[in-house]
Design a protein around this motif. Structure first.
Motif, PDB file in Angstrom:
ATOM      1  N   TYR A 532       0.846  -1.207   0.000  1.00  0.00           N
ATOM      2  CA  TYR A 532       0.000   0.000   0.000  1.00  0.00           C
ATOM      3  C   TYR A 532       0.873   1.245   0.000  1.00  0.00           C
ATOM      4  O   TYR A 532       1.884   1.313   0.697  1.00  0.00           O
ATOM      5  N   GLU A 533       0.478   2.212  -0.756  1.00  0.00           N
ATOM      6  CA  GLU A 533       1.215   3.473  -0.854  1.00  0.00           C
ATOM      7  C   GLU A 533       0.218   4.614  -0.740  1.00  0.00           C
ATOM      8  O   GLU A 533      -0.754   4.695  -1.493  1.00  0.00           O
ATOM      9  N   TRP A 534       0.413   5.509   0.245  1.00  0.00           N
ATOM     10  CA  TRP A 534      -0.516   6.609   0.447  1.00  0.00           C
ATOM     11  C   TRP A 534      -0.098   7.878  -0.286  1.00  0.00           C
ATOM     12  O   TRP A 534      -0.919   8.747  -0.564  1.00  0.00           O
ATOM     13  N   ASN A 535       1.205   7.977  -0.649  1.00  0.00           N
ATOM     14  CA  ASN A 535       1.708   9.194  -1.272  1.00  0.00           C
ATOM     15  C   ASN A 535       1.310   9.232  -2.748  1.00  0.00           C
ATOM     16  O   ASN A 535       1.668   8.357  -3.530  1.00  0.00           O
ATOM     17  N   ARG A 540       2.471   8.323  -8.682  1.00  0.00           N
ATOM     18  CA  ARG A 540       2.703   8.875 -10.021  1.00  0.00           C
ATOM     19  C   ARG A 540       4.051   8.443 -10.564  1.00  0.00           C
ATOM     20  O   ARG A 540       4.194   8.100 -11.748  1.00  0.00           O
ATOM     21  N   ARG A 541       5.069   8.453  -9.714  1.00  0.00           N
ATOM     22  CA  ARG A 541       6.416   8.050 -10.172  1.00  0.00           C
ATOM     23  C   ARG A 541       6.408   6.592 -10.624  1.00  0.00           C
ATOM     24  O   ARG A 541       6.996   6.232 -11.640  1.00  0.00           O
ATOM     25  N   LYS A 542       5.699   5.741  -9.836  1.00  0.00           N
ATOM     26  CA  LYS A 542       5.637   4.329 -10.224  1.00  0.00           C
ATOM     27  C   LYS A 542       4.889   4.161 -11.540  1.00  0.00           C
ATOM     28  O   LYS A 542       5.272   3.330 -12.382  1.00  0.00           O
TER      29      LYS A 542
END
Length: 622
Positions: A532-535, A540-542
Motif C-alpha cells: 500500500y502506498e498513500w503518497n 505517479r512516479r511508479k
C-alpha cells in the motif's frame, strides 16, 4: 350475584348519584362518582361489608353518603379526589399524546384523501378540480396556511407545480389507492419543504407562523409560571407540615385544629405539587427537543442553500431528501406547540382544585399557628440527617440499599412516593420526605425510605404492622391511594395513568461494584498490506516508470572487465546410504561330496581293482 347483574346495579347507583347531584346544581362526571362510590365503601367508618350483597337499604345509604360528600364545597379531600380524576382523564405521556394527535389528524384528512384517491376524472374541468383538491389536501396536511386564503393557495400551487405538474395527473390516476396515498404524503412533505425554504430566503412563506420563535418564548414563560405555582404549593405544604408537627408536640392544639382538616389540606397541596412536577418534567423534555430541532433546522437550511446556490437546475435526488427533512422537522415543531399548549391548559385547570385553602385557612390564622415555629423545607429536613446511615451489621435478614451502590436509583419505585412510611403510620398521616442516604429498605421487592435512622430501625422491626396501618389510613382518606401510590393494596382503584406505568413496579436495582477487565492487545491477525502506498506523488512516479518500461527493450552486454565477476554456486545432494533389514537371518549348506576309491594301492591281488565308496553325508544331517 352474577357479574353482569352486579355491573348493572353499580351503573344504576352511579346514575342515581349523578342525578341527585345535578338536582342540587352540581354536575359531576361518572368517573368521579364511581371513584367516590369505591371510596365510601372502603371507609370502615361507613359500615359497609364487602363480603355480602348490598341490600336496598345499603344502596340508599351508599347513595346518601356519596351525594353528601360530592356536595361538600368545603372539603379539601373532595378537591384532591376531583383533581386526581381530572388529571387521570386528561393527562397522557408524551409518546401517547403525539400518537393520538397524529391519529386524529389522519382521521380528519381521511375524507379529503378519499375524494382524491377515489376520483375518476377524465375531462379537463374534472382534472383541474382534482388538482385543486390536491392543493387543498397539501395545505390541510401541512398546516401551513388556510386553503381559503388566495395568497397561500397560489404559493402552494406554484410549489406543487414545480414538482408535480398538472400533466402528470394521468399517471397519478393509474396508481393504486395505497400508492396514491403515499404519493400524496410525499408531495405534501416536498411542497412544505419548498415553502419553508422560500420563507427562509424571503421569497414566500405566506401564512406560515414562526414556530421556533413562538416556542422559544412560550416554553420559558410556561416553565416560569409552573415554577412559581410549584413554589407557592411547596411553601404552603411546608407551613402545614410545621403546624402539624407543632400539634403533635402539644395535644391541646389538636382539639383546636380538628375541625379545619389540616391533614386533608396537606394531601391536597402535596398532590398538586406532584402533578406540577410531572407537567414540568414534560415541558423540560419539550425544551430539550425544541433546542435540538432548531439546530437541525438551521443545518438543513444551510445545506439546502449550499446545494442550490445560484444554480438554475438541481437534481431532485439532491434536494428532495432535504425538503422532506425540513417538512419532518416542521411537523415536530407543530407537535411540540400543541403539546405545550395542552400542558399549559392542564396546569391552568388544576388551580381551581386549591380553592378551599383560602376559605378554610386564612393567612391570619396560619400565621397565628406558626408563632415560635421554624418552617423547614424538604431539602432542609434531608440535610439535618444526611450524616445518619443504617448499619448493615444490625440487620442480617433485611437488605439495605444505598444511592452510591445502585446504578439505577432514579428509576426505582420508592414506596409512598418517597415519603417516610413510619412517620405517616405513627403520626396518623403526616407526610415527611424520606432520605435515601440513610438507607433504602428492600422488603418483599418494595423499597422504603425514612426521614431518620430511628424511623428506619423502628420500621424494620415489623414492616407488616406499619404497612397495614398505612393501608387502614388510606381507607379513611381515599385520595391517599393515588397520592402514595398504594395501588398494589387497592388493585380495583388503579387509575388509567398508573396502569400504563405498571412495568416500573418490577424494576430491580442494579448494584454497582469495582471490577476490572483485560483485553488482548491484538485479537485479530494483522492485515497490513505492504504494497500500500498513500503518497500520491510516489504513485505517479511508479506509474511513469511502468509506462516508460513498456516501450523499452532490455539489453545485456558482457565486457572484459565484467568477465568472470559473478560467483556461481550449485548444490547437489550427496549419495545416501540405504539398507534393508529382514526379520531374521538364515542360511542353507549343501553337503560336500566325498567319494573314496579303495584298492588303488594294490594289495594281495596283483591286478588293481578300485572299489568306489560314497562317503557324502545326507542333507538332513548337515
Amino acid at each position: 350475584m352474577p357479574l353482569t347483574q352486579a355491573e348493572s346495579v353499580i351503573k344504576n347507583i352511579i346514575r342515581e348519584i349523578g342525578q341527585e347531584c345535578a338536582a342540587h346544581g352540581e354536575i359531576v362526571s361518572e368517573t368521579l362518582v364511581a371513584f367516590m362510590v369505591k371510596a365510601v365503601v372502603l371507609d370502615p367508618g361507613n359500615g359497609f361489608n364487602m363480603d355480602r350483597t348490598l341490600m336496598k337499604s345499603d344502596v340508599q345509604k351508599l347513595v346518601k353518603f356519596c351525594v353528601a360528600r360530592l356536595l361538600d364545597s368545603k372539603n379539601p379531600s373532595l378537591d384532591t379526589i376531583k383533581m386526581q380524576v381530572y388529571f387521570d382523564m386528561n393527562y397522557t405521556s408524551r409518546e401517547e399524546f403525539l400518537e393520538e394527535h397524529h391519529r386524529v389528524l389522519e382521521s380528519r384528512l381521511s375524507s379529503v384523501s378519499r375524494e382524491i384517491t377515489d376520483n375518476r376524472a377524465c375531462v379537463r374541468e374534472e382534472l383541474e378540480s382534482l388538482y385543486r383538491k390536491i392543493v387543498s389536501y397539501v395545505l390541510l396536511r401541512s398546516g401551513l396556511g388556510s386553503p381559503t386564503d388566495i395568497k397561500t393557495v397560489r404559493e402552494a400551487t406554484a410549489a406543487l407545480q414545480s414538482v408535480f405538474p398538472q400533466a402528470e395527473l394521468g399517471t397519478f390516476l393509474t396508481l393504486g389507492k395505497k400508492d396514491k396515498e403515499c404519493q400524496l404524503k410525499e408531495l405534501t412533505m416536498i411542497v412544505t419543504g419548498i415553502r419553508l425554504f422560500n420563507r427562509d430566503c424571503g421569497k414566500g412563506g405566506e401564512g406560515i407562523d414562526d414556530l421556533p420563535a413562538i416556542l422559544h418564548e412560550a416554553i420559558p414563560a410556561t416553565t416560569q409560571h409552573i415554577d412559581s405555582q410549584l413554589q407557592i404549593a411547596q411553601d404552603q405544604a411546608y407551613r402545614y407540615t410545621a403546624i402539624l408537627e407543632k400539634v403533635m408536640k402539644n395535644p391541646l392544639m389538636n382539639k383546636e385544629l380538628q375541625p379545619y382538616m389540616l391533614k386533608e389540606a396537606l394531601y391536597n397541596v402535596r398532590q398538586y405539587e406532584i402533578f406540577l412536577q410531572i407537567i414540568l418534567s414534560d415541558i423540560i423534555t419539550c425544551a430539550q427537543e425544541v433546542e435540538m430541532m432548531r439546530r437541525q433546522l438551521g443545518a438543513q437550511l444551510e445545506l439546502l442553500k449550499m446545494t442550490v446556490k445560484s444554480k438554475t437546475a438541481v437534481p431532485t435526488s439532491q434536494v428532495f431528501p432535504i425538503f422532506i427533512a425540513l417538512a419532518s422537522l416542521w411537523t415536530s415543531f407543530q407537535d411540540e406547540t400543541v403539546l405545550i399548549s395542552v400542558l399549559s391548559n392542564l396546569t391552568t385547570h388544576l388551580e381551581p382544585f386549591l380553592g378551599t385553602h383560602e376559605l378554610l385557612f386564612p393567612e391570619k390564622m396560619i400565621q397565628g399557628f406558626l408563632d415560635d415555629v421554624t418552617v423547614k423545607t424538604d431539602v432542609c429536613r434531608i440535610k439535618e440527617h444526611i450524616e445518619e446511615r443504617v448499619h448493615l451489621v444490625d440487620f442480617r435478614k433485611l437488605e439495605w440499599l444505598f444511592p452510591e451502590t445502585i446504578a439505577n436509583f432514579d428509576k426505582l419505585l420508592i414506596q409512598y412516593r418517597g415519603f417516610c412510611g413510619y412517620t405517616f403510620a405513627t403520626t396518623d398521616g403526616l407526610l415527611l420526605p424520606g432520605n435515601p442516604t440513610i438507607g433504602i429498605l428492600k422488603y418483599k421487592d418494595n423499597y422504603y425510605t425514612f426521614n431518620t435512622r430511628d424511623a428506619a430501625y423502628s420500621f424494620a422491626e415489623n414492616p407488616e404492622h406499619y404497612i397495614n396501618l398505612i393501608k387502614e389510613k388510606a381507607k379513611k382518606n381515599a385520595e391517599l391511594i393515588q397520592l402514595l401510590e398504594l395501588h398494589q393494596q387497592f388493585e380495583t382503584l388503579v387509575p388509567y395513568s398508573q396502569m400504563r406505568d405498571i412495568d416500573k413496579h418490577y424494576i430491580k436495582p442494579i448494584t454497582m461494584c469495582e471490577s476490572s477487565t483485560q483485553t488482548d492487545t491484538h485479537i485479530l491477525s494483522p492485515t497490513i498490506v505492504r504494497s500500500y502506498e498513500w503518497n500520491e506523488w510516489e504513485l505517479r512516479r511508479k506509474a511513469i516508470k511502468l509506462a516508460n518500461l513498456r516501450q523499452k527493450i532490455t539489453h545485456s552486454v558482457q565486457t572484459d572487465l565484467s568477465h568472470m565477476r559473478r560467483e556461481n554456486s550449485s548444490q547437489v545432494y550427496p549419495c545416501k546410504d540405504a539398507s534393508t533389514q529382514s526379520k531374521r537371518e538364515s542360511s542353507t549348506r549343501v553337503p560336500k561330496p566325498q567319494i573314496y576309491i579303495a584298492g588303488l594301492r594294490g594289495g594281495q591281488n596283483k591286478t588293481p581293482c578300485g572299489i568306489k565308496v560314497n562317503l557324502t553325508r545326507a542333507i538332513d544331517e548337515t
